[in-house]
Scaffold this motif. Structure first.
Motif, PDB file in Angstrom:
ATOM      1  N   TYR A 211      35.853  45.687  37.256  1.00  0.00           N
ATOM      2  CA  TYR A 211      35.514  44.510  38.050  1.00  0.00           C
ATOM      3  C   TYR A 211      34.162  43.904  37.682  1.00  0.00           C
ATOM      4  O   TYR A 211      33.950  42.702  37.839  1.00  0.00           O
ATOM      5  N   SER A 212      33.232  44.719  37.179  1.00  0.00           N
ATOM      6  CA  SER A 212      31.893  44.211  36.870  1.00  0.00           C
ATOM      7  C   SER A 212      31.910  43.180  35.733  1.00  0.00           C
ATOM      8  O   SER A 212      30.966  42.403  35.580  1.00  0.00           O
ATOM      9  N   LYS A 213      32.973  43.174  34.949  1.00  0.00           N
ATOM     10  CA  LYS A 213      33.059  42.245  33.822  1.00  0.00           C
ATOM     11  C   LYS A 213      33.639  40.885  34.220  1.00  0.00           C
ATOM     12  O   LYS A 213      33.614  39.929  33.431  1.00  0.00           O
ATOM     13  N   LEU A 214      34.171  40.774  35.428  1.00  0.00           N
ATOM     14  CA  LEU A 214      34.809  39.528  35.838  1.00  0.00           C
ATOM     15  C   LEU A 214      33.804  38.383  35.994  1.00  0.00           C
ATOM     16  O   LEU A 214      34.087  37.244  35.597  1.00  0.00           O
ATOM     17  N   SER A 242      35.711  33.340  43.239  1.00  0.00           N
ATOM     18  CA  SER A 242      35.519  33.957  44.556  1.00  0.00           C
ATOM     19  C   SER A 242      36.126  35.362  44.595  1.00  0.00           C
ATOM     20  O   SER A 242      35.530  36.291  45.152  1.00  0.00           O
ATOM     21  N   ILE A 243      37.302  35.498  43.991  1.00  0.00           N
ATOM     22  CA  ILE A 243      37.935  36.821  43.921  1.00  0.00           C
ATOM     23  C   ILE A 243      37.053  37.785  43.139  1.00  0.00           C
ATOM     24  O   ILE A 243      36.831  38.932  43.547  1.00  0.00           O
ATOM     25  N   ALA A 244      36.520  37.322  42.022  1.00  0.00           N
ATOM     26  CA  ALA A 244      35.664  38.164  41.177  1.00  0.00           C
ATOM     27  C   ALA A 244      34.421  38.619  41.935  1.00  0.00           C
ATOM     28  O   ALA A 244      34.002  39.779  41.819  1.00  0.00           O
ATOM     29  N   LYS A 245      33.827  37.731  42.716  1.00  0.00           N
ATOM     30  CA  LYS A 245      32.636  38.096  43.492  1.00  0.00           C
ATOM     31  C   LYS A 245      32.959  39.183  44.517  1.00  0.00           C
ATOM     32  O   LYS A 245      32.166  40.113  44.721  1.00  0.00           O
ATOM     33  N   GLY A 246      34.114  39.055  45.156  1.00  0.00           N
ATOM     34  CA  GLY A 246      34.501  40.068  46.129  1.00  0.00           C
ATOM     35  C   GLY A 246      34.780  41.417  45.486  1.00  0.00           C
ATOM     36  O   GLY A 246      34.326  42.458  45.965  1.00  0.00           O
ATOM     37  N   LEU A 247      35.523  41.401  44.383  1.00  0.00           N
ATOM     38  CA  LEU A 247      35.873  42.643  43.703  1.00  0.00           C
ATOM     39  C   LEU A 247      34.645  43.351  43.147  1.00  0.00           C
ATOM     40  O   LEU A 247      34.606  44.581  43.056  1.00  0.00           O
ATOM     41  N   ASP A 248      33.630  42.580  42.775  1.00  0.00           N
ATOM     42  CA  ASP A 248      32.401  43.174  42.239  1.00  0.00           C
ATOM     43  C   ASP A 248      31.666  43.993  43.299  1.00  0.00           C
ATOM     44  O   ASP A 248      30.870  44.879  42.979  1.00  0.00           O
ATOM     45  N   LYS A 357      36.563  35.985  53.234  1.00  0.00           N
ATOM     46  CA  LYS A 357      36.342  36.935  54.325  1.00  0.00           C
ATOM     47  C   LYS A 357      36.708  38.364  53.949  1.00  0.00           C
ATOM     48  O   LYS A 357      36.036  39.313  54.364  1.00  0.00           O
ATOM     49  N   TYR A 358      37.757  38.526  53.133  1.00  0.00           N
ATOM     50  CA  TYR A 358      38.262  39.879  52.875  1.00  0.00           C
ATOM     51  C   TYR A 358      38.203  40.279  51.400  1.00  0.00           C
ATOM     52  O   TYR A 358      38.778  41.297  51.005  1.00  0.00           O
ATOM     53  N   GLY A 359      37.500  39.490  50.594  1.00  0.00           N
ATOM     54  CA  GLY A 359      37.476  39.742  49.147  1.00  0.00           C
ATOM     55  C   GLY A 359      36.958  41.105  48.751  1.00  0.00           C
ATOM     56  O   GLY A 359      37.338  41.633  47.697  1.00  0.00           O
ATOM     57  N   THR A 360      36.107  41.720  49.567  1.00  0.00           N
ATOM     58  CA  THR A 360      35.568  43.040  49.221  1.00  0.00           C
ATOM     59  C   THR A 360      36.526  44.171  49.589  1.00  0.00           C
ATOM     60  O   THR A 360      36.292  45.324  49.212  1.00  0.00           O
ATOM     61  N   TYR A 361      37.590  43.865  50.320  1.00  0.00           N
ATOM     62  CA  TYR A 361      38.551  44.886  50.755  1.00  0.00           C
ATOM     63  C   TYR A 361      39.823  44.922  49.909  1.00  0.00           C
ATOM     64  O   TYR A 361      40.498  45.945  49.834  1.00  0.00           O
ATOM     65  N   ILE A 362      40.151  43.819  49.301  1.00  0.00           N
ATOM     66  CA  ILE A 362      41.447  43.699  48.637  1.00  0.00           C
ATOM     67  C   ILE A 362      41.384  44.130  47.175  1.00  0.00           C
ATOM     68  O   ILE A 362      40.306  44.288  46.599  1.00  0.00           O
ATOM     69  N   THR A 363      42.544  44.298  46.580  1.00  0.00           N
ATOM     70  CA  THR A 363      42.669  44.405  45.129  1.00  0.00           C
ATOM     71  C   THR A 363      43.525  43.235  44.668  1.00  0.00           C
ATOM     72  O   THR A 363      44.346  42.709  45.421  1.00  0.00           O
ATOM     73  N   ALA A 364      43.307  42.834  43.416  1.00  0.00           N
ATOM     74  CA  ALA A 364      44.013  41.674  42.885  1.00  0.00           C
ATOM     75  C   ALA A 364      44.261  41.879  41.403  1.00  0.00           C
ATOM     76  O   ALA A 364      43.687  42.770  40.771  1.00  0.00           O
ATOM     77  N   SER A 365      45.133  41.059  40.828  1.00  0.00           N
ATOM     78  CA  SER A 365      45.459  41.154  39.410  1.00  0.00           C
ATOM     79  C   SER A 365      45.758  39.773  38.858  1.00  0.00           C
ATOM     80  O   SER A 365      46.388  38.946  39.536  1.00  0.00           O
ATOM     81  N   ILE A 366      45.341  39.543  37.632  1.00  0.00           N
ATOM     82  CA  ILE A 366      45.644  38.280  36.965  1.00  0.00           C
ATOM     83  C   ILE A 366      47.146  38.131  36.737  1.00  0.00           C
ATOM     84  O   ILE A 366      47.656  37.017  36.587  1.00  0.00           O
ATOM     85  N   LYS A 367      47.853  39.258  36.722  1.00  0.00           N
ATOM     86  CA  LYS A 367      49.296  39.229  36.468  1.00  0.00           C
ATOM     87  C   LYS A 367      50.101  38.866  37.714  1.00  0.00           C
ATOM     88  O   LYS A 367      51.307  38.618  37.622  1.00  0.00           O
ATOM     89  N   ALA A 368      49.463  38.869  38.857  1.00  0.00           N
ATOM     90  CA  ALA A 368      50.155  38.512  40.101  1.00  0.00           C
ATOM     91  C   ALA A 368      49.274  37.548  40.893  1.00  0.00           C
ATOM     92  O   ALA A 368      48.687  37.931  41.917  1.00  0.00           O
ATOM     93  N   PRO A 369      49.134  36.312  40.428  1.00  0.00           N
ATOM     94  CA  PRO A 369      48.276  35.352  41.130  1.00  0.00           C
ATOM     95  C   PRO A 369      48.765  35.081  42.545  1.00  0.00           C
ATOM     96  O   PRO A 369      49.964  35.078  42.813  1.00  0.00           O
TER      97      PRO A 369
END
Length: 399
Positions: A211-214, A242-248, A357-369
Protein backbone atom coordinates in the motif's frame (compact mmCIF):
# COMPACT_ATOMS: atom_id res chain seq x y z
CA UNK A 1 -10.75 -16.81 -39.68
CA UNK A 2 -9.39 -20.01 -41.29
CA UNK A 3 -6.25 -19.67 -39.21
CA UNK A 4 -8.33 -19.35 -36.06
CA UNK A 5 -10.28 -22.55 -36.77
CA UNK A 6 -7.11 -24.38 -37.73
CA UNK A 7 -5.50 -23.52 -34.40
CA UNK A 8 -8.66 -24.54 -32.57
CA UNK A 9 -8.58 -27.89 -34.35
CA UNK A 10 -4.94 -28.38 -33.37
CA UNK A 11 -5.78 -27.69 -29.76
CA UNK A 12 -8.70 -30.10 -29.87
CA UNK A 13 -6.48 -32.83 -31.28
CA UNK A 14 -3.92 -32.08 -28.60
CA UNK A 15 -6.54 -32.58 -25.92
CA UNK A 16 -7.48 -35.97 -27.37
CA UNK A 17 -3.84 -37.08 -27.40
CA UNK A 18 -3.36 -35.85 -23.87
CA UNK A 19 -6.32 -37.90 -22.66
CA UNK A 20 -4.53 -41.06 -23.79
CA UNK A 21 -1.26 -40.44 -21.93
CA UNK A 22 0.43 -37.56 -20.16
CA UNK A 23 4.17 -36.88 -20.25
CA UNK A 24 6.29 -34.54 -18.17
CA UNK A 25 9.86 -33.30 -18.20
CA UNK A 26 11.80 -34.27 -15.10
CA UNK A 27 14.52 -31.68 -15.71
CA UNK A 28 15.17 -28.31 -17.29
CA UNK A 29 15.86 -28.78 -20.98
CA UNK A 30 15.33 -27.07 -24.34
CA UNK A 31 13.18 -27.62 -27.40
CA UNK A 32 15.68 -28.43 -30.18
CA UNK A 33 15.10 -28.24 -33.93
CA UNK A 34 16.77 -31.67 -34.42
CA UNK A 35 18.07 -34.60 -32.39
CA UNK A 36 21.25 -32.99 -31.13
CA UNK A 37 22.09 -30.68 -28.22
CA UNK A 38 24.33 -28.76 -30.61
CA UNK A 39 21.36 -27.98 -32.84
CA UNK A 40 19.43 -24.72 -32.80
CA UNK A 41 16.80 -24.56 -30.09
CA UNK A 42 13.39 -22.89 -30.07
CA UNK A 43 12.83 -22.32 -26.37
CA UNK A 44 13.27 -23.34 -22.76
CA UNK A 45 11.41 -25.99 -20.77
CA UNK A 46 11.31 -25.83 -16.98
CA UNK A 47 11.18 -28.89 -14.72
CA UNK A 48 7.62 -30.20 -14.55
CA UNK A 49 6.57 -28.97 -17.98
CA UNK A 50 4.04 -31.14 -19.75
CA UNK A 51 4.67 -32.19 -23.36
CA UNK A 52 2.81 -34.25 -25.92
CA UNK A 53 4.72 -36.99 -27.72
CA UNK A 54 4.55 -36.79 -31.51
CA UNK A 55 6.88 -39.70 -32.35
CA UNK A 56 8.46 -42.75 -30.80
CA UNK A 57 11.95 -42.74 -29.35
CA UNK A 58 14.44 -41.81 -32.08
CA UNK A 59 17.98 -42.66 -30.95
CA UNK A 60 17.40 -41.23 -27.48
CA UNK A 61 15.16 -38.36 -28.58
CA UNK A 62 11.42 -37.70 -28.68
CA UNK A 63 9.65 -35.33 -31.02
CA UNK A 64 7.24 -33.37 -28.81
CA UNK A 65 4.75 -30.55 -28.80
CA UNK A 66 5.06 -27.78 -26.21
CA UNK A 67 2.01 -26.21 -24.58
CA UNK A 68 2.19 -23.24 -27.00
CA UNK A 69 1.92 -25.74 -29.91
CA UNK A 70 5.60 -25.43 -30.95
CA UNK A 71 7.17 -28.71 -32.11
CA UNK A 72 10.73 -29.96 -31.70
CA UNK A 73 12.92 -32.51 -29.96
CA UNK A 74 13.91 -33.23 -26.34
CA UNK A 75 16.24 -35.91 -24.88
CA UNK A 76 14.38 -39.12 -24.06
CA UNK A 77 16.01 -39.32 -20.60
CA UNK A 78 14.08 -36.24 -19.46
CA UNK A 79 10.62 -37.55 -20.42
CA UNK A 80 8.44 -39.47 -17.96
CA UNK A 81 4.83 -40.16 -17.13
CA UNK A 82 5.14 -38.77 -13.61
CA UNK A 83 7.26 -36.53 -11.41
CA UNK A 84 8.64 -37.51 -8.03
CA UNK A 85 10.98 -36.32 -5.30
CA UNK A 86 13.78 -38.60 -6.53
CA UNK A 87 14.10 -36.76 -9.85
CA UNK A 88 17.65 -35.57 -10.47
CA UNK A 89 17.09 -32.14 -11.94
CA UNK A 90 19.54 -30.54 -14.33
CA UNK A 91 19.25 -26.78 -13.93
CA UNK A 92 19.66 -24.64 -17.04
CA UNK A 93 21.15 -21.39 -15.75
CA UNK A 94 20.25 -19.60 -18.99
CA UNK A 95 16.57 -20.50 -18.65
CA UNK A 96 14.69 -17.22 -17.90
CA UNK A 97 11.69 -19.02 -16.33
CA UNK A 98 11.63 -18.68 -12.55
CA UNK A 99 11.15 -21.74 -10.35
CA UNK A 100 8.45 -21.76 -7.71
CA UNK A 101 8.95 -20.85 -4.11
CA UNK A 102 9.20 -17.05 -4.10
CA UNK A 103 6.68 -14.79 -2.37
CA UNK A 104 4.61 -14.37 -5.52
CA UNK A 105 3.98 -17.82 -7.01
CA UNK A 106 4.49 -21.44 -6.07
CA UNK A 107 5.27 -22.93 -9.49
CA UNK A 108 7.26 -22.09 -12.60
CA UNK A 109 6.44 -18.52 -13.53
CA UNK A 110 7.26 -15.10 -14.94
CA UNK A 111 5.62 -11.69 -14.49
CA UNK A 112 3.49 -9.40 -16.62
CA UNK A 113 5.53 -6.40 -17.84
CA UNK A 114 2.78 -4.22 -19.33
CA UNK A 115 -0.49 -2.66 -18.20
CA UNK A 116 -3.82 -4.23 -19.12
CA UNK A 117 -2.39 -7.33 -20.80
CA UNK A 118 -4.98 -9.34 -22.76
CA UNK A 119 -4.64 -13.10 -22.22
CA UNK A 120 -6.27 -14.88 -25.16
CA UNK A 121 -7.93 -18.26 -25.55
CA UNK A 122 -5.71 -19.23 -28.48
CA UNK A 123 -2.30 -18.18 -29.83
CA UNK A 124 -3.92 -15.72 -32.20
CA UNK A 125 -4.47 -11.96 -31.90
CA UNK A 126 -8.09 -12.31 -33.02
CA UNK A 127 -9.07 -14.97 -30.48
CA UNK A 128 -11.28 -14.38 -27.45
CA UNK A 129 -9.88 -12.44 -24.51
CA UNK A 130 -10.06 -14.68 -21.44
CA UNK A 131 -8.54 -12.37 -18.85
CA UNK A 132 -7.01 -8.93 -18.38
CA UNK A 133 -3.73 -9.10 -16.47
CA UNK A 134 -1.85 -6.33 -14.69
CA UNK A 135 1.77 -5.24 -14.43
CA UNK A 136 3.48 -7.42 -11.84
CA UNK A 137 0.97 -10.27 -11.98
CA UNK A 138 2.75 -13.65 -11.75
CA UNK A 139 1.75 -16.10 -14.51
CA UNK A 140 2.57 -19.82 -14.81
CA UNK A 141 5.11 -20.59 -17.52
CA UNK A 142 6.48 -24.05 -18.29
CA UNK A 143 7.77 -23.44 -21.80
CA UNK A 144 9.26 -20.14 -22.97
CA UNK A 145 10.18 -19.54 -26.64
CA UNK A 146 13.32 -17.59 -27.50
CA UNK A 147 11.52 -15.50 -30.10
CA UNK A 148 9.99 -12.42 -28.44
CA UNK A 149 7.12 -12.41 -30.93
CA UNK A 150 6.01 -16.00 -30.29
CA UNK A 151 3.15 -17.03 -28.04
CA UNK A 152 3.42 -18.35 -24.49
CA UNK A 153 0.79 -20.47 -22.77
CA UNK A 154 0.25 -18.85 -19.36
CA UNK A 155 -2.62 -21.15 -18.43
CA UNK A 156 -0.37 -23.71 -16.79
CA UNK A 157 -1.14 -26.74 -18.99
CA UNK A 158 -2.61 -28.05 -22.25
CA UNK A 159 -6.21 -28.08 -21.01
CA UNK A 160 -8.23 -25.95 -23.44
CA UNK A 161 -10.45 -24.62 -20.67
CA UNK A 162 -7.43 -23.26 -18.78
CA UNK A 163 -5.15 -22.34 -21.69
CA UNK A 164 -4.34 -18.65 -21.97
CA UNK A 165 -1.86 -17.10 -24.38
CA UNK A 166 0.20 -13.94 -24.59
CA UNK A 167 3.26 -12.88 -26.56
CA UNK A 168 6.69 -13.62 -25.12
CA UNK A 169 7.72 -9.94 -25.11
CA UNK A 170 5.04 -9.04 -22.57
CA UNK A 171 6.32 -11.26 -19.73
CA UNK A 172 9.64 -11.53 -17.92
CA UNK A 173 11.42 -10.79 -14.67
CA UNK A 174 9.26 -8.86 -12.19
CA UNK A 175 9.40 -5.11 -12.91
CA UNK A 176 11.11 -2.92 -10.33
CA UNK A 177 8.92 -0.15 -8.93
CA UNK A 178 11.73 2.35 -8.33
CA UNK A 179 13.13 1.79 -11.81
CA UNK A 180 9.74 2.58 -13.35
CA UNK A 181 9.47 5.72 -11.19
CA UNK A 182 12.86 6.92 -12.43
CA UNK A 183 11.88 6.12 -16.02
CA UNK A 184 8.73 8.21 -15.69
CA UNK A 185 10.51 11.12 -14.03
CA UNK A 186 13.05 11.32 -16.89
CA UNK A 187 10.37 11.61 -19.58
CA UNK A 188 9.69 14.91 -21.29
CA UNK A 189 6.44 16.36 -19.86
CA UNK A 190 5.17 16.79 -23.42
CA UNK A 191 5.54 13.05 -24.16
CA UNK A 192 2.01 12.43 -22.89
CA UNK A 193 1.39 9.04 -24.54
CA UNK A 194 4.65 7.60 -23.25
CA UNK A 195 4.09 9.07 -19.79
CA UNK A 196 0.61 7.51 -19.71
CA UNK A 197 2.00 4.08 -20.64
CA UNK A 198 4.65 4.15 -17.92
CA UNK A 199 2.28 5.67 -15.33
CA UNK A 200 -0.26 2.89 -15.91
CA UNK A 201 2.45 0.31 -15.29
CA UNK A 202 3.52 2.09 -12.12
CA UNK A 203 -0.03 2.14 -10.76
CA UNK A 204 -0.69 -1.52 -11.52
CA UNK A 205 2.66 -2.59 -10.05
CA UNK A 206 1.92 -0.53 -6.93
CA UNK A 207 -1.33 -2.43 -6.43
CA UNK A 208 0.66 -5.65 -6.83
CA UNK A 209 3.18 -4.53 -4.22
CA UNK A 210 2.32 -2.85 -0.93
CA UNK A 211 0.00 0.00 0.00
CA UNK A 212 2.88 2.43 0.64
CA UNK A 213 3.63 2.51 -3.09
CA UNK A 214 0.14 3.66 -4.10
CA UNK A 215 0.61 7.32 -3.17
CA UNK A 216 3.76 7.94 -5.28
CA UNK A 217 2.20 5.92 -8.11
CA UNK A 218 -0.98 7.99 -8.22
CA UNK A 219 0.97 11.21 -7.82
CA UNK A 220 2.54 10.57 -11.21
CA UNK A 221 -0.57 9.09 -12.80
CA UNK A 222 -2.57 12.17 -11.73
CA UNK A 223 -0.10 14.41 -13.58
CA UNK A 224 -0.84 12.57 -16.82
CA UNK A 225 -4.60 12.49 -16.24
CA UNK A 226 -4.65 16.27 -15.85
CA UNK A 227 -2.78 16.60 -19.14
CA UNK A 228 -5.34 14.35 -20.87
CA UNK A 229 -8.17 16.47 -19.40
CA UNK A 230 -10.68 13.60 -19.45
CA UNK A 231 -13.40 14.40 -16.85
CA UNK A 232 -14.31 10.76 -16.13
CA UNK A 233 -10.68 9.69 -15.88
CA UNK A 234 -9.99 12.63 -13.56
CA UNK A 235 -12.93 11.68 -11.31
CA UNK A 236 -11.92 8.02 -11.20
CA UNK A 237 -8.33 8.96 -10.40
CA UNK A 238 -9.39 11.31 -7.59
CA UNK A 239 -11.38 8.45 -6.09
CA UNK A 240 -8.40 6.10 -6.36
CA UNK A 241 -6.17 8.71 -4.73
CA UNK A 242 -8.57 8.78 -1.78
CA UNK A 243 -8.49 4.98 -1.61
CA UNK A 244 -4.68 5.04 -1.66
CA UNK A 245 -4.56 7.53 1.21
CA UNK A 246 -6.82 5.34 3.32
CA UNK A 247 -4.94 2.13 2.57
CA UNK A 248 -1.64 3.81 3.44
CA UNK A 249 -2.99 4.26 7.00
CA UNK A 250 -4.71 0.89 7.14
CA UNK A 251 -5.98 -0.26 10.53
CA UNK A 252 -4.71 -3.43 12.17
CA UNK A 253 -6.91 -6.54 11.76
CA UNK A 254 -7.87 -6.51 15.44
CA UNK A 255 -8.93 -2.86 15.16
CA UNK A 256 -11.13 -3.65 12.16
CA UNK A 257 -12.77 -6.63 13.86
CA UNK A 258 -13.45 -4.52 16.97
CA UNK A 259 -15.04 -1.87 14.74
CA UNK A 260 -17.38 -4.33 12.98
CA UNK A 261 -18.17 -6.81 15.75
CA UNK A 262 -21.58 -5.30 16.59
CA UNK A 263 -22.74 -4.92 12.99
CA UNK A 264 -26.42 -5.53 12.29
CA UNK A 265 -28.96 -4.78 9.58
CA UNK A 266 -32.28 -3.01 9.54
CA UNK A 267 -34.53 -4.66 6.95
CA UNK A 268 -37.91 -3.05 6.36
CA UNK A 269 -37.87 -1.75 9.94
CA UNK A 270 -36.80 -5.07 11.48
CA UNK A 271 -33.45 -4.96 13.30
CA UNK A 272 -31.42 -8.16 13.03
CA UNK A 273 -29.28 -9.53 15.82
CA UNK A 274 -25.87 -9.45 14.22
CA UNK A 275 -26.61 -11.25 10.92
CA UNK A 276 -29.55 -13.28 12.24
CA UNK A 277 -33.31 -13.15 12.54
CA UNK A 278 -35.94 -15.83 12.87
CA UNK A 279 -37.40 -17.56 9.86
CA UNK A 280 -40.87 -16.50 11.00
CA UNK A 281 -39.80 -12.83 11.19
CA UNK A 282 -38.30 -13.14 7.73
CA UNK A 283 -41.48 -14.50 6.14
CA UNK A 284 -43.70 -12.08 8.07
CA UNK A 285 -41.64 -9.12 6.87
CA UNK A 286 -40.79 -10.16 3.32
CA UNK A 287 -43.47 -12.76 2.53
CA UNK A 288 -42.81 -16.00 0.71
CA UNK A 289 -39.49 -15.98 -1.15
CA UNK A 290 -39.53 -15.48 -4.91
CA UNK A 291 -37.26 -18.49 -5.17
CA UNK A 292 -35.73 -21.15 -2.93
CA UNK A 293 -32.73 -23.33 -3.69
CA UNK A 294 -30.52 -25.88 -2.02
CA UNK A 295 -26.85 -25.05 -2.50
CA UNK A 296 -23.80 -27.25 -2.06
CA UNK A 297 -21.96 -25.96 1.02
CA UNK A 298 -18.82 -28.10 1.20
CA UNK A 299 -17.21 -25.86 3.82
CA UNK A 300 -20.25 -25.79 6.08
CA UNK A 301 -20.04 -22.01 6.48
CA UNK A 302 -23.72 -21.24 6.03
CA UNK A 303 -26.47 -21.76 8.56
CA UNK A 304 -28.17 -24.17 6.16
CA UNK A 305 -28.00 -25.38 2.56
CA UNK A 306 -31.49 -23.91 2.03
CA UNK A 307 -31.52 -20.39 0.60
CA UNK A 308 -34.44 -17.96 0.31
CA UNK A 309 -34.15 -15.41 -2.51
CA UNK A 310 -36.02 -12.11 -2.41
CA UNK A 311 -35.67 -9.17 -4.85
CA UNK A 312 -33.45 -7.31 -2.37
CA UNK A 313 -32.28 -10.05 0.01
CA UNK A 314 -30.61 -13.48 0.08
CA UNK A 315 -30.80 -15.57 3.25
CA UNK A 316 -29.64 -18.96 4.48
CA UNK A 317 -32.55 -20.55 6.36
CA UNK A 318 -32.91 -23.40 8.84
CA UNK A 319 -36.67 -23.93 8.92
CA UNK A 320 -36.59 -26.56 11.68
CA UNK A 321 -34.57 -24.32 14.00
CA UNK A 322 -36.55 -21.20 12.99
CA UNK A 323 -33.35 -19.35 12.09
CA UNK A 324 -32.29 -17.18 9.18
CA UNK A 325 -28.83 -15.80 8.42
CA UNK A 326 -28.25 -12.80 6.16
CA UNK A 327 -26.07 -13.55 3.12
CA UNK A 328 -26.68 -10.61 0.78
CA UNK A 329 -28.59 -7.35 1.14
CA UNK A 330 -29.41 -4.87 -1.63
CA UNK A 331 -29.32 -1.42 -0.10
CA UNK A 332 -32.39 0.75 -0.69
CA UNK A 333 -34.80 2.95 1.27
CA UNK A 334 -35.87 -0.11 3.30
CA UNK A 335 -32.54 -1.81 3.96
CA UNK A 336 -29.40 -0.51 5.64
CA UNK A 337 -26.40 -1.68 7.61
CA UNK A 338 -25.54 -0.43 11.11
CA UNK A 339 -21.82 -0.72 11.88
CA UNK A 340 -22.22 1.18 15.16
CA UNK A 341 -24.17 4.12 16.56
CA UNK A 342 -22.19 6.60 14.45
CA UNK A 343 -21.76 4.51 11.32
CA UNK A 344 -24.72 3.73 9.07
CA UNK A 345 -24.49 2.50 5.49
CA UNK A 346 -27.69 3.32 3.65
CA UNK A 347 -28.83 4.36 0.18
CA UNK A 348 -27.76 7.97 0.73
CA UNK A 349 -24.05 7.33 1.16
CA UNK A 350 -21.89 7.96 -1.89
CA UNK A 351 -18.81 5.99 -2.81
CA UNK A 352 -16.65 9.06 -2.26
CA UNK A 353 -18.08 9.66 1.22
CA UNK A 354 -17.67 5.97 2.08
CA UNK A 355 -13.98 6.05 1.11
CA UNK A 356 -13.33 9.26 3.04
CA UNK A 357 -14.92 7.85 6.21
CA UNK A 358 -13.93 4.18 6.10
CA UNK A 359 -10.86 4.13 3.85
CA UNK A 360 -8.55 3.05 6.68
CA UNK A 361 -10.73 0.00 7.47
CA UNK A 362 -11.38 -1.47 4.04
CA UNK A 363 -9.34 -3.43 1.54
CA UNK A 364 -9.55 -2.77 -2.18
CA UNK A 365 -8.12 -4.00 -5.48
CA UNK A 366 -7.56 -2.49 -8.90
CA UNK A 367 -9.02 -5.71 -10.31
CA UNK A 368 -12.39 -5.11 -8.66
CA UNK A 369 -13.18 -1.39 -8.97
CA UNK A 370 -16.01 -0.01 -6.80
CA UNK A 371 -15.91 -3.15 -4.63
CA UNK A 372 -14.49 -3.16 -1.10
CA UNK A 373 -14.00 -5.64 1.73
CA UNK A 374 -14.46 -5.07 5.44
CA UNK A 375 -13.36 -7.80 7.84
CA UNK A 376 -15.98 -9.18 10.25
CA UNK A 377 -14.98 -11.96 12.69
CA UNK A 378 -14.27 -15.08 10.56
CA UNK A 379 -15.85 -13.56 7.46
CA UNK A 380 -15.93 -10.27 5.57
CA UNK A 381 -18.43 -7.88 4.11
CA UNK A 382 -18.20 -7.32 0.36
CA UNK A 383 -19.46 -3.79 -0.24
CA UNK A 384 -20.39 -2.96 -3.82
CA UNK A 385 -21.10 0.47 -5.34
CA UNK A 386 -22.88 1.20 -8.60
CA UNK A 387 -23.00 4.61 -10.28
CA UNK A 388 -21.46 6.14 -7.16
CA UNK A 389 -24.14 4.81 -4.77
CA UNK A 390 -24.12 1.85 -2.39
CA UNK A 391 -25.64 -1.10 -4.27
CA UNK A 392 -25.36 -4.22 -2.12
CA UNK A 393 -23.52 -5.77 0.81
CA UNK A 394 -22.66 -9.46 0.71
CA UNK A 395 -21.26 -11.56 3.55
CA UNK A 396 -18.38 -13.77 2.41
CA UNK A 397 -17.75 -16.58 4.87
CA UNK A 398 -14.22 -18.01 5.05
CA UNK A 399 -14.02 -21.73 4.46
Amino acid sequence: MKKYHFIAALLFCSILLQAQERYFLNSDTRLYTSTSTSAEFLGYFKYGAEVQLLSKNENGWYKVKADNLSEGYVPEKFVGTRLNAADIKTVDNENPVLAGGDQYYGGNHLFVLVAGLKARALPDKTSKIKEILFTGDPVPVNYLPKNQDEWVNIGGNFDYENAKFTLRKFIGKRPDFNTLIKEFDKLNPDAIAERKTVAERIVELAWNSDYSKLAPAYQRYSEVVKQLNDPKLIADTELNVSIAKGLDKHKLPEQIVAFTQKTEFILKGIKTKSLFLTQKELVKTFGKPAKTASIGDECGVYLSDLFYYYPDLEVSVDEKQNKAEIVKVFINENNKMILNANSVLDNTITEKAFIEKYGTYITASIKAPHSYSLQFEDSEFRIEFKDGKLFFIEIFFYC
